[in-house]
Design an enzyme around this catalytic site. Structure first.
Site, PDB file in Angstrom:
ATOM      1  N   LYS A  78       0.845  -1.200   0.000  1.00 54.80           N
ATOM      2  CA  LYS A  78       0.000   0.000   0.000  1.00 54.80           C
ATOM      3  C   LYS A  78       0.877   1.245   0.000  1.00 54.80           C
ATOM      4  CE  LYS A  78      -3.860   1.852   2.796  1.00 54.80           C
ATOM      5  NZ  LYS A  78      -4.730   1.555   3.956  1.00 54.80           N
ATOM      6  N   SER A 153      -9.737   1.364   3.252  1.00 49.06           N
ATOM      7  CA  SER A 153      -8.940   2.189   2.384  1.00 49.06           C
ATOM      8  C   SER A 153      -7.868   1.428   1.605  1.00 49.06           C
ATOM      9  CB  SER A 153      -8.253   3.266   3.239  1.00 49.06           C
ATOM     10  OG  SER A 153      -7.350   2.663   4.150  1.00 49.06           O
ATOM     11  N   SER A 177      -9.697  -1.207   7.350  1.00 47.80           N
ATOM     12  CA  SER A 177      -9.203  -1.027   5.976  1.00 47.80           C
ATOM     13  C   SER A 177      -8.470  -2.204   5.353  1.00 47.80           C
ATOM     14  CB  SER A 177      -8.295   0.196   5.906  1.00 47.80           C
ATOM     15  OG  SER A 177      -9.106   1.343   5.862  1.00 47.80           O
TER      16      SER A 177
HETATM   17  N1  GLN Z   1     -13.197   3.610   7.061  1.00 54.99           N
HETATM   18  C1  GLN Z   1     -12.461   3.937   8.222  1.00 54.99           C
HETATM   19  C2  GLN Z   1     -12.002   5.374   8.161  1.00 54.99           C
HETATM   20  O1  GLN Z   1     -12.253   5.997   7.206  1.00 54.99           O
HETATM   21  C3  GLN Z   1     -11.283   3.010   8.392  1.00 54.99           C
HETATM   22  C4  GLN Z   1     -10.121   3.361   7.553  1.00 54.99           C
HETATM   23  C5  GLN Z   1      -8.914   2.551   7.854  1.00 54.99           C
HETATM   24  O2  GLN Z   1      -8.987   1.480   8.466  1.00 54.99           O
HETATM   25  N2  GLN Z   1      -7.772   3.065   7.451  1.00 54.99           N
HETATM   26  O3  GLN Z   1     -11.429   5.881   9.060  1.00 54.99           O
END
Ligand code: GLN
Length: 487
Positions: A78, A153, A177
């Protein structure tokens, strides 16, 4: 798809070890698949084709090295993880030209294990989002249906693995995510216990929540990657010095679930689940029972406060972590500012997207004097209670099981106009991060209505990834196989 790309990481590493395949051949297959599918999927922000080819060639010249568990295996990480001399954008304009001078510990460990980095995965900007539509560059599509999102994400990491572009990827998980895109893309995704994997070199979002973990096509593959990246690192003061078990040995120990108690949190199963998710996850739990597990009802009473708690703590930490992007030390700087303040304001306004700005503003608000006690302190207290809730539930069982998300992958654009609706989709994943526990998503079939993949979420006790992997490995063979997306 090139034949080679149908293999799992475990299969390809065996073929590489016994010289049935060479590193260059495998790397070429991955690059070919990337070239063929990227125009549609758009999983990668950058591709390191030449570096990968050169490394593969030199690995082949030296010959397989049995001491390197990922020798010659093409992987993706990532774009929030620092990679030496390779762009690391975090999906943001503000870091468009950032090339770190060092590798994140997790990346360095993959490289030391002989892996070949072929690409950096697209992501929601600074890991804020659930669909990968918040990337400043482009949205990634779900390889199972290009009209749908891959989740986020770490959606680029999910899509690249599901599309057969590589054999595994690293994602990061602050509130789901890794598990959400794994579920939406039909692959395995594991978020380790907080402290299990070093965060050194991971650009921080919510430092007390963030963890790096593997996203792969099988449980065994996830175990192999976790084995390499787990373990204490003196450069991350929150990395915990506890022994890392031999995960592969644990997987080989037991092929069923006898003696295991699985807790089903009432709050995760009762309302709001789409019928196809309830059906697929319910069938998977039945399988667990057939394999010898005992399923018991448990309660996570504070679940209803998890979203509010998370979206105070995560944004508070984010507002503080992102303060370093000021146009001076990193990345984008506005042209011709009137004065110093104008330079800060314009650099950050131009460099950060809407969602990131929204969270910085929210985070600054909840930390500001006069509101700190009402919001941040209160959230920290509720977090403590949520952790206790999990401890109590996990004292009655070995693992928790439930859905990852109430639905299968959303349509592109479906959630973008309503951020709150998007936050609500994190309902089942975020409390695991608040409690610091390990969690994973295991594909358990395709939805009857949408035909999209569905993941079952397992949550374990702290530092007990081994038991979670062992159970998932046994269950994996008994649930309908998901396979790769055909694209
Ligand atoms: N959807 C969650 C957020 O926007 C989790 C994102 C993540 O785990 N990086 O914070």
């Amino acid at each position: 798809m090139p034949e080679i790309m149908h293999m799992t990481l475990s299969e390809v590493r065996k073929a590489l070890a016994d010289k049935t395949l060479g590193a260059a051949e495998v790397t070429e297959a991955a690059l070919k698949r990337i070239e063929a599918t990227e125009p549609k999927v758009r999983a990668l922000i950058s591709v390191q084709a030449e570096e990968a080819r050169a490394l593969a060639k030199s690995l082949d010249a030296q010959g397989p090295d049995a001491s390197k568990p990922l020798w010659g295996v093409p992987l993706v990480v990532k774009d929030v993880l620092a990679t030496k001399d390779v762009p690391t954008t975090c999906g943001s304009r503000i870091l468009e030209n950032f090339r770190p001078v060092y590798d994140a510990t997790a990346v360095a460990r993959l490289k030391d294990a002989g892996a070949i980095l072929v690409g950096k995965a697209n992501m929601d900007e600074f890991a804020m989002g659930s669909t990968t539509e918040n990337s400043a560059y482009f949205a990634t599509r779900n390889p199972w249906d290009l009209e749908r999102v891959p989740g986020g994400s770490s959606g680029g990491s999910g899509a690249t693995v599901a599309a057969g572009q590589c054999f595994g990827a690293l994602g990061t998980d602050t509130g789901g995510s890794i598990r959400l895109p794994a579920s939406f893309c039909g692959i395995v995704g594991l978020k380790p216990t907080y402290g299990r994997v070093s965060r050194f070199g991971m650009v921080a979002y919510g430092s007390s929540l963030d963890q790096i973990g593997p996203m792969t096509r099988s449980v065994e593959d996830a175990a192999r990657m976790l084995q390499v990246i787990a373990g204490h690192d003196g450069r991350d003061s929150t990395s915990v010095d506890v022994p890392v078990p031999d995960y592969l040995a644990v997987l080989a120990e037991k092929g069923d679930l006898r003696g295991l108690t699985i807790g089903l949190p009432a709050e995760y199963w009762d309302k709001g689940l789409s019928s196809e998710v309830a059906e697929a996850c319910g069938a998977a739990v039945k399988k667990c029972e057939e394999l010898g597990a005992k399923a018991v009802p448990v309660q996570l009473k504070l679940s209803q406060y998890a979203i509010a708690t998370y979206y105070i703590i995560a944004v508070a930490e984010a507002s503080s972590n992102l303060a370093r992007f000021d146009g001076v030390r990193y990345g984008h700087r506005t042209e011709n500012p009137a004065d110093l303040m104008d330079m800060y304001v314009k650099s950050r306004t131009e460099g950060f997207g809407d969602e990131v700005q929204r969270r910085i503003i929210l985070g600054t608000y909840v930390l500001s004097s006069g509101y700190y006690d009402a919001y941040y302190r209160k959230a920290a207290q509720v977090r403590r209670l949520i952790r206790k809730d999990f401890e109590a539930a996990l004292s009655q069982c070995d693992l928790l099981a439930g859905p990852v998300c109430p639905t299968t992958a959303f349509k592109v654009g479906e959630m973008t106009s309503d951020p709150l609706q998007m936050y609500l989709m994190d309902i089942f994943t975020i409390s695991t991060n608040l409690a610091g526990l390990p969690g994973m998503s295991l594909p358990v079939g395709l939805g009857r209505e949408t035909g999209m993949p569905i993941g079952l979420q397992l949550t374990g006790r702290a530092f007990d990834e081994a038991r979670m992997l062992q159970a998932a490995h046994a269950l994996e063979k008994s649930v309908p196989a998901t396979g790769l997306a055909t694209l």
